[in-house]
Design an enzyme around this catalytic site. Structure first.
Site, PDB file in Angstrom:
ATOM      1  CE  LYS A  18      21.059  16.393 -45.292  1.00 39.51           C
ATOM      2  NZ  LYS A  18      19.643  16.646 -45.579  1.00 39.51           N
ATOM      3  CG  ASP A  58      26.012   9.684 -43.273  1.00 40.28           C
ATOM      4  OD1 ASP A  58      26.059  10.575 -44.146  1.00 40.28           O
ATOM      5  OD2 ASP A  58      24.988   9.438 -42.618  1.00 40.28           O
ATOM      6  CE1 TYR A  63      12.103  12.971 -39.311  1.00 39.94           C
ATOM      7  CE2 TYR A  63      12.734  15.032 -40.327  1.00 39.94           C
ATOM      8  CZ  TYR A  63      12.946  13.695 -40.116  1.00 39.94           C
ATOM      9  OH  TYR A  63      14.011  13.078 -40.725  1.00 39.94           O
ATOM     10  CE1 TYR A 116      17.529  11.096 -39.334  1.00 39.88           C
ATOM     11  CE2 TYR A 116      19.032  12.100 -40.905  1.00 39.88           C
ATOM     12  CZ  TYR A 116      17.780  11.612 -40.592  1.00 39.88           C
ATOM     13  OH  TYR A 116      16.787  11.631 -41.538  1.00 39.88           O
TER      14      TYR A 116
END
Length: 427
Positions: A275, A245, A16, A146
């Protein structure tokens, strides 16, 4: 170090970040426990990592048990394809995931990353409905979410307030309900509007896709378990699948092992994890589903799950993931998270009422300062480093997801640095 930083600035893209006008970066010399050793303008400094390297290094760094698992696996093999072959690390990790997963979820598909796991979950849902001869092509989700940076996950990430709005014209248009109110606020109006929207599109909806209870990179928004229950009920009532998620929320980060099951008492049809899975050592994710969904996928025209990453079930990643899960259970991750959460709540409480702070919230081992204005990322980052802490703010949020092994001193240092940095830059 000057040469390193010059090459980095001229040639390496960071997440980003602009290539032509890059943000400052800090060279990491080494990492151990909860600390990073950085080079800062030619000076070596040691700082507490408040981010767990984007939420994955839950045990900290240079963990002896995880280092040993990687070294042992290297003696056997570092990688082998999963097409037509199998190996002990994948089987052992699969056993552990089936044992930890909510009851009824016992089919495991290994993926490269969290984003890819959401891709796979969405493909599973589409294939499951194709087996029934239905043309259900839409996903139902909530604003503020997200789910990753690849195309299918981007299409269920908030289309306006999220990070991917510039790709809007390229993405499939799914169905977005309003973001649920904050935890503890009235839900009746939201439930009514969400129900009406779902019923309008019910025949098109293949699955509901949500981050249960905590929306991560979409704004660290914490919402009520009853909203999760309502979304699950809509999916069940109308023949849609339910995808959770839990890439950011799984493995005790919000308190219980799974946010959706632990807080809301809801078991999804498909669960995405990543993760923290490998303790931050290697990239790996998993999609865990039920025998019923698997049978429906296999009954689709393809007669198979049509996805196969090159590094699927990488032996090194699987071996260290099993070691990480063993550590979580042996050390009592739930207790660790509860202790860190209590310390975060206490440490961040002085920010309540600060003129720059709109909200202070915690859930599990997550602490958030929401500001009234966008964060000056470079200045707040530097101000936190001055106070011995690495943070990575975004939007209007200065937040922490520290390693579960963080001490009381670590957490006190983190919270004081967050408040001090906000006060210095935005106060």
């Amino acid at each position: 170090m000057t040469d390193l930083l010059t090459f980095d600035r001229d040639h390496l893209w960071h997440p980003y970040s602009s290539m032509t006008a890059p943000s400052p970066v800090y060279p990491v010399l080494s990492a151990s426990g909860t600390r990073l050793r950085l080079d800062r303008d030619g000076r070596e400094v040691e700082v507490v990592d408040a981010m767990s390297s984007w939420w994955c290094a839950i045990h900290g760094y240079a963990v002896p048990e995880l280092d040993a698992a990687v070294r042992k696996q290297l003696d056997a093999m570092s990688h082998v394809m999963f097409g037509g072959l199998t190996h002990e690390p994948a089987v052992e990790l699969g056993r552990r995931l089936v044992r930890l997963a909510p009851e009824g979820l016992d089919k495991v598909f290994f993926a490269d990353s969290g984003s890819v796991s959401v891709e796979v979950a969405m493909k599973m849902a589409w294939q499951a409905h194709a087996a029934d001869g239905l043309t259900r092509t839409k996903m139902f989700t909530i604003r503020g979410g997200y789910h990753g940076d690849t195309f299918s996950p981007m299409s269920v990430t908030d289309p306006e307030g999220g990070m991917h709005s510039m790709y809007g014209g390229l993405l499939i248009e799914h169905v977005f309900a309003d973001r649920p109110p904050r935890r503890g606020e009235p839900l009746d109006d939201w439930k009514a509007s969400t129900t009406a929207l779902f019923e309008q599109h019910a025949d098109e909806i293949a699955a509901v896709v949500v981050e249960p209870l905590l929306q991560g990179a979409g704004g660290m928004h914490v919402y009520d378990p009853e909203a999760v229950q309502h979304l699950a009920a809509l999916a069940r009532a109308h023949g849609a699948l339910l995808i959770f998620d839990e890439i950011a929320t799984g493995f005790w980060r919000t308190g219980p092992l799974w946010a959706g099951t632990g807080h809301a008492g809801v078991t999804p049809d498909i669960l995405c994890v990543g993760k923290a899975l490998t303790g931050g050592y290697l990239t790996l994710a998993a999609v865990i589903t039920s025998a019923e969904v698997a049978a429906r996928v296999d009954a689709s025209p393809a007669r198979a799950m049509m996805h196969g990453p090159t590094f699927m079930a990488n032996p090194l990643a699987c071996a260290v993931a099993s070691a990480s899960l063993d550590l979580l259970e042996s050390r009592g991750a739930a207790d660790d998270v509860r202790i860190v959460g209590d310390l975060l709540r206490t440490g961040l409480s002085p920010a309540v009422g600060h003129r720059a702070v709109a909200d202070v919230r915690t859930i599990g081992a997550v602490g958030v300062l929401e500001l009234w204005e966008p964060v000056d990322v470079a200045r707040v980052t530097a101000a936190a480093l001055d106070r011995g802490v690495w943070v990575r703010p975004f939007r209007n949020l200065v937040y922490t997801m520290p390693p579960y092994v963080s001490t009381a001193e670590d957490v006190a240092t983190i919270t004081a640095a967050m408040i001090g940095a906000v006060d210095e830059v935005h106060g």
